[in-house]
Motif scaffolding. Structure first.
Motif, PDB file in Angstrom:
ATOM      1  N   ASN A  94       0.913  -1.163   0.210  1.00 50.25           N
ATOM      2  CA  ASN A  94       0.037   0.100   0.018  1.00 50.25           C
ATOM      3  C   ASN A  94       1.035   1.192   0.213  1.00 50.25           C
ATOM      4  N   ARG A 130       2.631   1.546  -3.603  1.00 48.61           N
ATOM      5  CA  ARG A 130       1.300   2.032  -4.760  1.00 48.61           C
ATOM      6  C   ARG A 130       1.319   3.066  -4.489  1.00 48.61           C
ATOM      7  N   ALA A 138      -4.803   6.019  -9.957  1.00 42.17           N
ATOM      8  CA  ALA A 138      -5.278   5.470  -9.135  1.00 42.17           C
ATOM      9  C   ALA A 138      -5.994   4.108  -9.800  1.00 42.17           C
ATOM     10  N   TYR A 198      -5.955   0.424  -7.346  1.00 39.19           N
ATOM     11  CA  TYR A 198      -7.821   1.190  -6.809  1.00 39.19           C
ATOM     12  C   TYR A 198      -8.345   1.204  -8.089  1.00 39.19           C
ATOM     13  N   THR A 199      -9.545   0.809  -7.793  1.00 38.42           N
ATOM     14  CA  THR A 199     -10.961   0.034  -8.258  1.00 38.42           C
ATOM     15  C   THR A 199     -12.100   1.762  -8.228  1.00 38.42           C
ATOM     16  N   SER A 200     -11.477   2.214  -6.906  1.00 45.18           N
ATOM     17  CA  SER A 200     -12.308   3.552  -6.269  1.00 45.18           C
ATOM     18  C   SER A 200     -11.339   4.869  -6.859  1.00 45.18           C
ATOM     19  N   ALA A 226     -11.952   6.286  -2.628  1.00 48.39           N
ATOM     20  CA  ALA A 226     -10.914   5.320  -1.509  1.00 48.39           C
ATOM     21  C   ALA A 226      -9.295   5.769  -2.001  1.00 48.39           C
ATOM     22  N   PHE A 227      -8.954   6.312  -3.624  1.00 49.33           N
ATOM     23  CA  PHE A 227      -7.607   5.909  -3.159  1.00 49.33           C
ATOM     24  C   PHE A 227      -7.931   7.494  -2.705  1.00 49.33           C
TER      25      PHE A 227
END
Length: 314
Positions: A257, A260, A279, A284-286, A289-290
């Motif tokens: 994490n 990244r 992202a 990150y898919t969101s 969230a990123f």
């Protein structure tokens, strides 16, 4: 594909080399080099001298010795550590510099030739590398394992710095300094790296942890789980978690994490990619969230971080 984690981190932090001087002096002499931002580097090509760093006993340097001061600490170079020093500043440099760019100090005694360089790194880089090293890192080309490679790079560097106006000599010297830094750190890890604290740098000395680090660096955007990473490096989940945490100081996915977000910070500073694209690239898919994770790690959400660092670099 083999991933060089050390080179990966150096590139991300934008550790850049610059040849400061080729120092050619005859005894007796003693100079003081003030503290600098970044790292200082010296390679003794001919003769001998003494290096003194505050709080440490003087150490003798012989031909083929390479010294890196990762934090750019104030230090002294001399033919005798008890000699009074002359501060190396702009005035002294002007008085010593020759038409070919070398710094020469006349004297009746033995000759010493030293290649002096500096390494700078991006101030905003959050993934440390040079800060993990001891205040003084010394390696010798006489050591059997890494010495021949160090000697080869150092000989090439000495050749290019003698090139004067030869086409491309300055560029070649800087590229060789980049290569030399990697070889010096690698040689130090092979011989004296036990002194390094718990960190990803220490992790490079453990084969299981090193393979895991390489996998995470090769595919930071992959949907890693501990089971998948353990299978990739051919050990059990428990063995990977124990060894990685012991050497690096944090579990594999915690390290991932952070890595990244460091990659994301680099892309925000150095590319025009949209935040959503960055992202997605790092896994990150969101975007929401990123943004939250990035703000926790770097103190600002991605857009504000990009604007802030761009202003700071102007």
């Amino acid at each position: 594909m083999r991933v060089d984690v050390l080179g990966d981190v150096l590139a991300l932090a934008r550790v850049d080399a610059s040849l400061m001087a080729t120092f050619d002096a005859r005894a007796p002499w003693a100079i003081e080099l003030p503290a600098r931002q970044g790292a200082s580097f010296h390679a003794v090509v001919a003769g001998t001298c003494w290096l003194t760093v505050d709080g440490m006993p003087p150490r003798r340097l012989a031909p083929g010795d390479l010294v890196l001061l990762p934090a750019g600490a104030r230090h002294e170079l001399a033919t005798d550590p008890d000699l009074p020093t002359r501060r190396f500043d702009a005035e002294l440099k002007r008085s010593l510099i020759q038409p070919d760019g070398e710094l020469m100090l006349a004297g009746p005694g033995a000759r010493t030739r030293i290649l002096c360089a500096g390494y700078s790194y991006e101030a905003h880089a959050a993934h440390p590398v040079l800060s993990l090293l001891p205040p003084v890192l010394q390696v010798a080309t006489a050591q059997p394992k890494s010495g021949p490679w160090l000697r080869t790079v150092l000989d090439l560097l000495a050749h290019e710095t003698r090139g004067g106006a030869a086409t491309g000599s300055d560029t070649a010297a800087v590229r060789l300094l980049d290569l030399l830094l990697i070889h010096v750190i690698r040689a130090w890890l092979d011989t004296g790296g036990d002194a390094v604290g718990v960190s990803w740098l220490r992790g490079l000395r453990d084969p299981v942890t090193a393979r895991a680090l390489a996998a995470l660096h090769q595919r930071p955007g992959h949907d890693w789980t501990l089971d998948a990473l353990a299978a990739t490096v051919n050990v059990s989940r428990a063995t990977l978690a124990r060894r990685f945490t012991h050497h690096v100081g944090e579990p594999p996915l915690t390290y991932l994490n952070r890595w990244r977000l460091n990659v994301a910070a680099h892309k925000l500073r150095n590319t025009t990619l949209q935040v959503a694209a960055i992202a997605h690239e790092i896994g990150y898919t969101s975007e929401f969230a990123f943004n939250r994770a990035f703000a926790r790690a770097h103190g600002h959400p991605p857009g504000r971080y990009r604007r802030h660092t761009q202003r700071a670099d102007c």
